[in-house]
Scaffold this active site. Structure first.
Site, PDB file in Angstrom:
ATOM      1  N   HIS A   1      -2.922   7.290  -0.137  1.00  0.00           N
ATOM      2  CA  HIS A   1      -3.794   7.596  -1.277  1.00  0.00           C
ATOM      3  C   HIS A   1      -5.200   7.009  -1.070  1.00  0.00           C
ATOM      4  O   HIS A   1      -6.209   7.697  -1.163  1.00  0.00           O
ATOM      5  CB  HIS A   1      -3.236   6.982  -2.565  1.00  0.00           C
ATOM      6  CG  HIS A   1      -1.878   7.470  -2.993  1.00  0.00           C
ATOM      7  ND1 HIS A   1      -1.653   8.707  -3.530  1.00  0.00           N
ATOM      8  CD2 HIS A   1      -0.691   6.834  -2.992  1.00  0.00           C
ATOM      9  CE1 HIS A   1      -0.369   8.825  -3.845  1.00  0.00           C
ATOM     10  NE2 HIS A   1       0.231   7.706  -3.525  1.00  0.00           N
TER      11      HIS A   1
HETATM   12  O1  RIB Z   1      -1.613   6.579  -7.755  1.00  0.00           O
HETATM   13  C1  RIB Z   1      -1.883   6.015  -6.503  1.00  0.00           C
HETATM   14  C2  RIB Z   1      -2.783   4.823  -6.650  1.00  0.00           C
HETATM   15  O2  RIB Z   1      -2.135   3.837  -7.435  1.00  0.00           O
HETATM   16  C3  RIB Z   1      -3.111   4.127  -5.314  1.00  0.00           C
HETATM   17  O3  RIB Z   1      -4.391   3.573  -5.385  1.00  0.00           O
HETATM   18  C4  RIB Z   1      -2.091   3.044  -5.230  1.00  0.00           C
HETATM   19  O4  RIB Z   1      -2.551   1.928  -4.455  1.00  0.00           O
HETATM   20  C5  RIB Z   1      -1.968   2.647  -6.667  1.00  0.00           C
HETATM   21  O5  RIB Z   1      -3.030   1.748  -6.954  1.00  0.00           O
END
Ligand code: RIB
Ligand code: CA
Length: 311
Positions: free
Chosen positions: A238
């Site tokens: 992500h």
């Molecule tokens: O939804 C994904 C996000 O939430 C990413 O940044 C992960 O590290 C959590 O913070």
């Protein structure tokens, strides 16, 4: 070419840690500071992870503590996605020589933004509480930040519930403030980050680097694979994908949309309302990532991790 000054605001976090290593290994940017925020785990862990990580890599970077709570407390949402410490079952030595910044995150953001004369960019890969506090304390910052690159939200769906992504959901009021601040902003949401999945071949490649960053990335991936085998999230990059949006735009496709954040509602608080049809009549305020070139991203990420700790 002059390196672009960045601050990384993160809730480190397994995927945050990989994004931080990629940023520290990326030759296009100069990481001026890492600011920690409550999110995946409590801020005492996210900040400790950031300090331990930078010392372990042998890369001196200012690390600041940050917001412990979102604007509107949401109770206990510290699931087991990132384990008790935030780095899964991966253990790195506790920092012995480096100290946290004397300033908290909002002050660090203001000080560095002032010093960079409008060139500062923010990589925001956790809940946006620190950024909102900085903007609340120093509204003039809105004119001093060149671009905000956000991992958060989604055009469709969510990962906390059917409508909200975690980073936005934890602190929707902060996110709304940031999206409404008028700062050039790119949103990298679940629509593309949930496709950015690394596999066993990638893990072997990182481990073969033999560097601290390479082996640590491989260890984190291994934890993610085991998590996925137990029914948890797969090895989704992500946060590193939000960095890619900034320095490898050819890894993604983007479209300009008006985006706002819903702050109310049992099932809708934290929803990013992305006006893909232009029905709001509002001018676009964000570039939204809509497609991913996975192979290009994987190659780019590998080169960044390969460069981490090498200079
Ligand atoms: O939804 C994904 C996000 O939430 C990413 O940044 C992960 O590290 C959590 O913070
Ligand atoms: Ca994160």
């Amino acid at each position: 070419m002059e390196k672009r000054p960045f601050i990384i605001d993160c809730d480190t976090g397994t995927d945050d840690a990989i994004a931080v290593m990629a940023a520290l290994g990326c030759e296009d940017i100069d990481v001026k500071a890492i600011t920690s925020v409550n999110g995946n785990v409590r801020e005492e862990w996210t900040s400790a992870n950031n300090r331990n990580l930078t010392e372990y890599l042998g890369i001196p970077v200012e690390v600041a503590r940050g917001a412990v709570l979102p604007f509107y407390p949401r109770g206990d949402y510290y699931g087991d996605t990132h384990g008790r410490t935030g780095l899964g079952d991966v253990v790195i030595p506790t920092a012995e020589h480096s100290e946290f910044s004397k300033d908290r995150a909002p002050e660090v953001i203001r000080r560095i933004a002032d010093g960079e004369g409008g060139a500062l960019e923010l990589l925001v890969i956790g809940p946006m509480t620190n950024i909102a506090i900085a903007l609340s304390l120093y509204p003039e910052l809105a004119g001093e930040i060149r671009h905000i690159w956000v991992m958060g939200g989604a055009v469709r769906g969510g990962n906390v519930n059917t409508t909200a992504e975690f980073n936005i959901w934890v602190d929707p009021y902060a996110a709304a403030m940031v999206f409404r601040a008028g700062i050039p902003l790119t949103m990298v949401g679940l629509d593309v980050t949930e496709q950015a999945i690394l596999n066993g071949e990638d893990e072997k490649r990182y481990r073969a680097l033999g560097t601290r960053a390479g082996v640590l990335t491989a260890d984190i991936l291994q934890y993610m694979f085991q998590r996925n085998q137990k029914g948890g999230e797969d090895a989704m990059m992500h946060d590193a994908l939000a960095l890619a949006a900034a320095v490898c735009p050819q890894c993604l496709e983007f479209k300009p949309y008006f985006v706002d954040v819903e702050c109310q509602g049992v099932y809708t608080a934290g929803h990013t309302a992305v006006d893909v049809r232009g029905v709001s009549g509002r001018k676009p305020n964000a570039m939204v990532a809509t497609d991913l070139k996975l192979d290009r991203f994987k190659e780019w990420l590998f080169r960044c991790i390969e460069g981490c700790g090498r200079s």
